[in-house]
Design a protein around this motif. Sequence first.
Motif, PDB file in Angstrom:
ATOM      1  N   TRP A   1       0.833  -1.201   0.000  1.00 37.06           N
ATOM      2  CA  TRP A   1       0.000   0.000   0.000  1.00 37.06           C
ATOM      3  C   TRP A   1       0.867   1.250   0.000  1.00 37.06           C
ATOM      4  CZ3 TRP A   1      -4.217   1.948  -1.428  1.00 37.06           C
ATOM      5  CH2 TRP A   1      -4.698   3.140  -0.888  1.00 37.06           C
TER       6      TRP A   1
ATOM      7  N   GLU B   1     -10.513   9.368  -3.387  1.00 36.96           N
ATOM      8  CA  GLU B   1     -10.231   8.517  -2.231  1.00 36.96           C
ATOM      9  C   GLU B   1     -11.250   7.374  -2.144  1.00 36.96           C
ATOM     10  OE1 GLU B   1      -9.856   8.916   2.603  1.00 36.96           O
ATOM     11  OE2 GLU B   1      -9.747  10.721   1.379  1.00 36.96           O
ATOM     12  N   ASP B   2     -12.516   7.692  -2.454  1.00 33.57           N
ATOM     13  CA  ASP B   2     -13.545   6.650  -2.432  1.00 33.57           C
ATOM     14  C   ASP B   2     -13.250   5.566  -3.464  1.00 33.57           C
ATOM     15  OD1 ASP B   2     -14.902   7.877  -0.432  1.00 33.57           O
ATOM     16  OD2 ASP B   2     -16.411   8.792  -1.721  1.00 33.57           O
TER      17      ASP B   2
ATOM     18  N   SER C   1     -10.250   3.492  -2.229  1.00 35.40           N
ATOM     19  CA  SER C   1     -10.637   2.692  -1.066  1.00 35.40           C
ATOM     20  C   SER C   1     -11.539   1.536  -1.470  1.00 35.40           C
ATOM     21  CB  SER C   1     -11.361   3.558  -0.036  1.00 35.40           C
ATOM     22  OG  SER C   1     -10.499   4.544   0.454  1.00 35.40           O
ATOM     23  N   THR C   2     -12.462   1.805  -2.370  1.00 35.22           N
ATOM     24  CA  THR C   2     -13.375   0.747  -2.829  1.00 35.22           C
ATOM     25  C   THR C   2     -12.594  -0.392  -3.481  1.00 35.22           C
ATOM     26  OG1 THR C   2     -15.141   2.347  -3.184  1.00 35.22           O
ATOM     27  CG2 THR C   2     -15.334   0.251  -4.336  1.00 35.22           C
TER      28      THR C   2
ATOM     29  N   LEU D   1     -10.558  -2.248  -0.746  1.00 32.56           N
ATOM     30  CA  LEU D   1     -11.459  -3.021   0.120  1.00 32.56           C
ATOM     31  C   LEU D   1     -11.966  -4.264  -0.589  1.00 32.56           C
ATOM     32  CD1 LEU D   1     -13.662  -0.372   1.950  1.00 32.56           C
ATOM     33  CD2 LEU D   1     -12.217  -2.112   2.995  1.00 32.56           C
TER      34      LEU D   1
ATOM     35  N   LEU E   1      -9.378  -6.802  -0.312  1.00 36.22           N
ATOM     36  CA  LEU E   1      -9.198  -7.304   1.051  1.00 36.22           C
ATOM     37  C   LEU E   1     -10.377  -8.144   1.528  1.00 36.22           C
ATOM     38  CD1 LEU E   1      -7.583  -4.165   2.719  1.00 36.22           C
ATOM     39  CD2 LEU E   1      -6.455  -6.246   1.922  1.00 36.22           C
TER      40      LEU E   1
ATOM     41  N   PRO F   1      -5.229   7.705   2.002  1.00 34.58           N
ATOM     42  CA  PRO F   1      -5.499   7.189   3.348  1.00 34.58           C
ATOM     43  C   PRO F   1      -4.407   6.220   3.769  1.00 34.58           C
ATOM     44  CG  PRO F   1      -6.951   6.160   1.739  1.00 34.58           C
ATOM     45  CD  PRO F   1      -6.187   7.220   1.017  1.00 34.58           C
TER      46      PRO F   1
ATOM     47  N   LEU G   1      -2.829   2.841   5.504  1.00 32.56           N
ATOM     48  CA  LEU G   1      -3.199   1.437   5.711  1.00 32.56           C
ATOM     49  C   LEU G   1      -2.301   0.894   6.817  1.00 32.56           C
ATOM     50  CD1 LEU G   1      -4.806  -1.090   4.761  1.00 32.56           C
ATOM     51  CD2 LEU G   1      -2.842  -1.621   3.317  1.00 32.56           C
ATOM     52  N   PRO G   2      -2.736   1.040   8.083  1.00 33.88           N
ATOM     53  CA  PRO G   2      -1.895   0.544   9.167  1.00 33.88           C
ATOM     54  C   PRO G   2      -1.751  -0.968   9.068  1.00 33.88           C
ATOM     55  CG  PRO G   2      -3.712   1.891   9.985  1.00 33.88           C
ATOM     56  CD  PRO G   2      -3.968   1.616   8.564  1.00 33.88           C
TER      57      PRO G   2
ATOM     58  N   PRO H   1      -7.752  -2.796   8.374  1.00 32.70           N
ATOM     59  CA  PRO H   1      -8.290  -2.551   7.040  1.00 32.70           C
ATOM     60  C   PRO H   1      -8.293  -1.071   6.719  1.00 32.70           C
ATOM     61  CG  PRO H   1     -10.062  -2.963   8.588  1.00 32.70           C
ATOM     62  CD  PRO H   1      -8.775  -3.169   9.334  1.00 32.70           C
ATOM     63  N   LEU H   2      -8.479  -0.758   5.455  1.00 33.19           N
ATOM     64  CA  LEU H   2      -8.584   0.624   5.019  1.00 33.19           C
ATOM     65  C   LEU H   2      -9.847   1.260   5.578  1.00 33.19           C
ATOM     66  CD1 LEU H   2      -7.792   0.683   1.222  1.00 33.19           C
ATOM     67  CD2 LEU H   2      -6.667   1.975   3.003  1.00 33.19           C
ATOM     68  N   PRO H   3      -9.860   2.580   5.704  1.00 32.10           N
ATOM     69  CA  PRO H   3     -11.103   3.227   6.107  1.00 32.10           C
ATOM     70  C   PRO H   3     -12.201   2.944   5.090  1.00 32.10           C
ATOM     71  CG  PRO H   3      -9.486   4.835   5.356  1.00 32.10           C
ATOM     72  CD  PRO H   3      -8.780   3.526   5.473  1.00 32.10           C
TER      73      PRO H   3
ATOM     74  N   PRO I   1     -15.003   3.575   2.494  1.00 28.65           N
ATOM     75  CA  PRO I   1     -15.187   4.718   1.607  1.00 28.65           C
ATOM     76  C   PRO I   1     -16.143   5.733   2.214  1.00 28.65           C
ATOM     77  CG  PRO I   1     -15.259   2.675   0.362  1.00 28.65           C
ATOM     78  CD  PRO I   1     -15.171   2.309   1.811  1.00 28.65           C
ATOM     79  N   ARG I   2     -15.809   7.003   2.018  1.00 30.16           N
ATOM     80  CA  ARG I   2     -16.544   8.032   2.724  1.00 30.16           C
ATOM     81  C   ARG I   2     -18.017   8.076   2.373  1.00 30.16           C
ATOM     82  NH1 ARG I   2     -14.527  12.726   0.933  1.00 30.16           N
ATOM     83  NH2 ARG I   2     -13.131  11.687  -0.497  1.00 30.16           N
TER      84      ARG I   2
END
Lengths: 146, 452
Positions: free
Chosen positions: A7, A28-29, A32-33, A36, A39, B28, B30-31, B35-37, B39-40
């Motif tokens: 990442w 960002e969405d 992230s989508t 995710l 994952l 964002p 990714l610790p 998991p990732l945050p 989506p907003r």
Amino acid sequence: MSDAEIWSRHCDELIRYATVLVGPASAEDVVSTVVLRVLQRRTLSDLVDPRPYLFKGVLNEARSVARRNSHHMTAADDSVSPPDVDPEVLVAVRRLPPRQRAAVYLTYWRDLPMVETAQLMGCGVGTVKRYLHLARSHLREVLDER
Amino acid sequence: MSDEMSPEATRALRSALGHLESQAPEPPQLPVGAPLPTPRFWSKPAVVAVAFALAALVALPGLWWLRSGDDAVGTDASTTSTASVTSTAGTTTTTTVQTTSTNPAVRLPEAGPIFGETTGVVLLFDNGIDGLTALDPDHRLVARSLIEGQRPGDEPFSMIRVADKLVVGWGEPHAVDIASWEARSLGLATIFVPAVEPNRVWLIDYGDRIGAHTPRVWQVDVNTGEALGDPTEVTGGDPKFGIAGGLALQTDSGLVLWTMDGGVVRSLEAGSPAWAHDASGDVLVWCDAYCDELQLTDPSTLATERHRPPTGYDTFRSARLSPSGDYLAALVGGREEHTGAAIWLLNRRTGDVTVVADAETRVDFLAWTPASDQLFASSSSYRRDRTVIWRYDLDEEQFGAVVLPFGGAMTPIIVETSLASAYFGEHLVQPAECQAPGAQPSGRSGICTFAL
């Protein structure tokens, strides 16, 4: 390599890629989508070659966003452009469909060779050539004045 | 427009692209181990409320439908048609427009063939990973299995039928016998493209990725795996489709026709990188980059027949000749890549055109039956949980559609039911036990079969 390392290595270029494709408000969405979605089924380190996989995912998600929106960029993109940027060219680039915009960005801004552009877009070199040709055709009116 | 841009134009384009990119937010974090945050848009209360409202709207017809005892399956509710007359190249042809509905709230027939009548065929789909999904619409069976040699990838052709074989894979394409499932390696090559000669396929080797080096090409016999001649370097362009004795190569300005005997023999100028969609022994179906005109060219004489999209559509996609050569089917759509598509069907003997539009679902793939009596189309369902399949019966001149509760169904190939019995296991499982694979490789072994 761990998920965090993968990442860390790719997040910046993915966000920038997504920003060009869908605008800063949705970038960002989109990223992230995509991550995710990976994952939910496995880890990033399970992917044989994460970079093209994630780039393809961002482009596919950007196309979904474009389908959902009648316009390709969000209102935040109506901000004033700096003086060295021709507003007509900017508008013309924003009007390009996502795959054409991706081909133009990877080729003319990232300076990637055609083969790598094709790999990141998940298509053949001939397809990239076609998208570039179509994009240049769309941009002709504003760029031919230069 | 030339494909070269002036330095000033390139500079202006780069400035615009750089400005767009410069607006990128901070990525964002990714610790490790987290998991990732989310989506907003999932976390905004107002949007979530709207989502709930929309979900309720969607769920109401779905509840009615489930109450009817079905499992998220639908079929077309109605078909209407209108007729108009158009004139093309001095000849008068009839264009018939039909519309179908694939509203998923409409039920599938409770028993019997899913299209209401027997089709005599089985649809084989690339599952997008390393196997296939088979659908027997007459017996309402769906099966999934691994295919030796198939690999996930972005090659131009993931699965084609040549004689009684499926040709699959890249890097080392394989021929898989449709009836017995025996697979044979065809040799090491980057990709394959269809040949018009019976029992043959072209292997194209770039040494690495497509386009990385000058391609070497040769034909192989799919029945024996034997190479027919030595690999030959092709420098005129990128191989896209077989023509009689050679290949159509894509160039920056169109296509060139290349033969094993004579090298580049003819050129088809388009002013842009051209697209070869399909070919038979006497016709090459192709278009320029915009594809707002479909051209059917005889490679030996260059005699060309041209077709424009029907009213309301701008471009063609995915043209497929029927095996008999009498019909040509294509997808038509808007100039924007994500606008809806319809099916365009040309009777090459009469010039008559039929268009079927479905405003609710986008059509992605076309496939003909071996007897050229039925045309099937399907939606892309990679990693989705439903697939829409349209069927056009040429004798009845009638379209129908079904919405089926499974995904992993790409690029259909139609085979005779009698050939495809090996794809269906005798022991039926629940659909949930026979999901489309989501990982690469899938790890699937054996066949799982479920009933619709």
